[in-house]
Structures are given as structure tokens and as C-alpha cells.
Design a protein around this motif. Sequence first.
Motif, PDB file in Angstrom:
ATOM      1  N   GLY A  70      39.351  37.009  43.942  1.00 23.48           N
ATOM      2  CA  GLY A  70      38.618  35.759  43.834  1.00 23.48           C
ATOM      3  C   GLY A  70      38.203  35.111  45.128  1.00 23.48           C
ATOM      4  N   LYS A  71      38.478  35.749  46.268  1.00 25.84           N
ATOM      5  CA  LYS A  71      38.151  35.148  47.556  1.00 25.84           C
ATOM      6  C   LYS A  71      37.068  35.964  48.265  1.00 25.84           C
ATOM      7  N   PRO A  72      35.994  35.324  48.732  1.00 24.12           N
ATOM      8  CA  PRO A  72      34.963  36.049  49.470  1.00 24.12           C
ATOM      9  C   PRO A  72      35.533  36.614  50.775  1.00 24.12           C
ATOM     10  N   CYS A  73      35.193  37.849  51.071  1.00 25.92           N
ATOM     11  CA  CYS A  73      35.668  38.502  52.294  1.00 25.92           C
ATOM     12  C   CYS A  73      34.478  39.101  53.028  1.00 25.92           C
ATOM     13  N   HIS A  74      34.360  38.771  54.301  1.00 25.00           N
ATOM     14  CA  HIS A  74      33.316  39.326  55.148  1.00 25.00           C
ATOM     15  C   HIS A  74      33.659  40.788  55.423  1.00 25.00           C
ATOM     16  N   PHE A  85      41.875  43.082  49.741  1.00 21.31           N
ATOM     17  CA  PHE A  85      40.957  41.988  49.447  1.00 21.31           C
ATOM     18  C   PHE A  85      41.553  41.104  48.357  1.00 21.31           C
ATOM     19  N   PRO A  86      41.927  39.859  48.699  1.00 21.64           N
ATOM     20  CA  PRO A  86      42.524  38.959  47.702  1.00 21.64           C
ATOM     21  C   PRO A  86      41.570  38.702  46.551  1.00 21.64           C
ATOM     22  N   GLU A 106      29.389  39.837  52.175  1.00 18.82           N
ATOM     23  CA  GLU A 106      30.713  39.492  51.673  1.00 18.82           C
ATOM     24  C   GLU A 106      30.931  40.176  50.325  1.00 18.82           C
ATOM     25  N   GLU A 139      46.351  40.856  42.125  1.00 23.64           N
ATOM     26  CA  GLU A 139      46.283  39.892  43.227  1.00 23.64           C
ATOM     27  C   GLU A 139      45.387  40.342  44.367  1.00 23.64           C
ATOM     28  N   PHE A 140      45.158  41.635  44.493  1.00 22.91           N
ATOM     29  CA  PHE A 140      44.341  42.140  45.595  1.00 22.91           C
ATOM     30  C   PHE A 140      43.815  43.523  45.250  1.00 22.91           C
ATOM     31  N   ILE A 143      33.523  40.028  46.720  1.00 18.99           N
ATOM     32  CA  ILE A 143      34.516  39.293  45.954  1.00 18.99           C
ATOM     33  C   ILE A 143      35.085  40.238  44.905  1.00 18.99           C
ATOM     34  N   ASP A 149      37.283  40.719  41.597  1.00 17.44           N
ATOM     35  CA  ASP A 149      37.534  39.805  40.481  1.00 17.44           C
ATOM     36  C   ASP A 149      38.972  39.812  39.963  1.00 17.44           C
TER      37      ASP A 149
END
Length: 365
Positions: free
Chosen positions: A301-305, A298-299, A276, A288-289, A278, A280
Motif C-alpha cells: 500500500g505504499k508508493p515506492c520509487h 516493497f511495503p 513508482e 505486508e510486503f 504500489i 496491493d
Amino acid sequence: MDYSAYYRKATSEGYQAYYDVVAQAGGIDPQATARTRNAVDAVPGEAKDKLFNVAAEIKNTFHEFGAPLPPLLEGCTVVDLCCGSGRDTYLAAQLVGPGGRVIGVESNEARLGIARKYLDKEMKQFGFAEANVELVHGVPEDLSFIPDDTVDVVISNCTFNLSPDKAAYIAEVKRVLKPQGEWYFTDVFTDRRIPQATSNIIENVALRLGGALFVEDFRRMAQSLGFHDPRYVITRQTPLTDAEAARFPGIAFATITCRLLNSELTSDHCEDYGEEIIYDGSLPDYPEFFLFDKDIKFPAGKPCHVCDNVSVLGLEGCRYAKVITVKGNREVHYGDIHGDQIIKTAPDWEGIVDEDDQPLMVSCC
């Protein structure tokens, strides 16, 4: 098929001569053949205000509008191929800062002369005590004046299509880039191969159209030369005049900003190691992404696989690791990131019999 040969117009002895002929065939108006239109996102936000620091003559004699400048260039060594009068070179010089370096390479002496004319003035305008720009008369297919593995980012602005030997061009970019370095550029591509009789007409090449590659041939050539996973960040239909469209009947053109990472940690297919990332959210243009390619954001602050070709962004040696963190490692391989449909949708053998109505004994040997 020998894709390299299909697009080759000259060998090493004739690179400069070919560029000279193309330049002579070009129109008087440098903006007439510009393909990277100044649409939304064509010039990064952090570079737009820096345009005011670039001399008017440089901007007025530059052949493009948009600027392929990726984020996080501070302190980097950047090479700008076919830099023309140097607009993108001087934008990059401001973004890398006094601790970075930009090498502008241009085949046309007249255009390069404009860039050189303003070197001292630009450095003073930027407030730099020493020049961080080097301007070299040369061709992208021979960057022998740049050592191996010494460049962080290579850029070019709708000039790759002019190359008389695109395989040599790609190979030189690959050679000079550091491990985890990035080739980030904008150019025109097509939905099919332009007939060689059409692409052999120098006037068509000078339009920045006749030398465009079929986008799948570009992918194949790039992968064969070590760029395992070409990505397309921004894509737009290429505006053509009626006269231009008539020269290339039935062929669709698109202007594409490309991202190619020079990493042996990537593969030619998106593979899953359970990693994953993240982001920052600290990039000024991307609060925002993070825009990885035209299909993937990739948003913050959100973990992305992600697959192995994306997680490399956060690994050691890649400058994006400043803003991207990787969770996980590569100790376990999970196959295709999307799930291998060839394997998972294969029917089982229950109920299948041979010619004697006996259950079929399955074996791979």
C-alpha cells in the motif's frame, strides 16, 4: 574470457550422455546431495500444504528439499527443468490449477518413470478432470519441443549446476519464455571459479557442487544472453560435509534463489524514469510486503520509487501486474537511480591552469 567455454563439458551431441554419467556417479540416497535445505521460506507457504497431495515415493526419491515456486502461478504455463521424480512439477501443477500447464523435463529415465507412474493418481488427488502435466524425457539445453515465447515461468531446483553447457541452457530458457516471463530457480554458486581439473571430476559434479558457477560469471553469461538484471531473492550458506569441503579448499558456496525477468524493458543498470510502484498486499504469503530480492521489500500500500528493472513488474504482460501498479511513465530519463557518482562528484575546473599558468579551456574534442 570465454565464460561459456570455461563451464562447457559437452556439446549438443553429448548432453544426454553427460547427464547419464553424472546420474550414475550420484549416491544411492537422493537426499545426500540436496542443497536447498528446508529452512524458513525454502518452500512457499501456499505450497506447503500441497505437499500432502504428492505421493510418498515421489517425495522420497526427490533430490531436493526446498521448492523454487514464485507467487501468482494460477493459469500459467510452467516448465520444470531436470524435474527428477516430479515433486516440484506436481506442486506447480496444483498452483497453476486446471487452467494452467506444467511441463516437466528430465534426462534420467528412471527418475522420470517415477513421476509418470503417478500422473493419473496425482490428477485425481488434485481433483482435475484432465491432466495439466506433461512429462518429457529430454535435457534443458535442447527444448526444441517447446515453441518460442510460450512459457510464463521456468523453474529448476539445484540442477542448473549439473548442466554440461550452461550457455545453451540459459539461451533455451530465454527462447521459450514469453516477454515479461520469469526464470525463477534455486542453485548453488561460488565466490570464485572452481578449477577446471576439479570440476572435470564427475563425482564432484554429482555432489551438486563441482558444476557450480562463480556467481559473477553467471551474471555475465545471463546478461550476455538477454537477461539484463539477474536478482537474488534468498541466499544461504551451502552446508558441506568435511569431506566435501576438502574437495573444494578455499571455495565458499551459497544456495541462491534467483529471479530473472525476460524483458526488453529492463536494462543492465538500474535507471531512473521517476516511476513508482504500489504493491496491493494481496499475495497470501506476503500480506505486508512484496519480496523482490534479498535487499528489497516493497511495503503493501505504499508508493515506492523504483528503477526500470523493477517497474516492469507492473507493466502489461507481466503477471505481477495483478498485484503491482505502476505510477508514471518513461517519457523523462533521470539517469542512474542512485545518482551517478562519477558525474556528480567530479571536481570543477575552477583554478586549474595549464603549463603557462593560463586558465585551462575544457573541451571533449
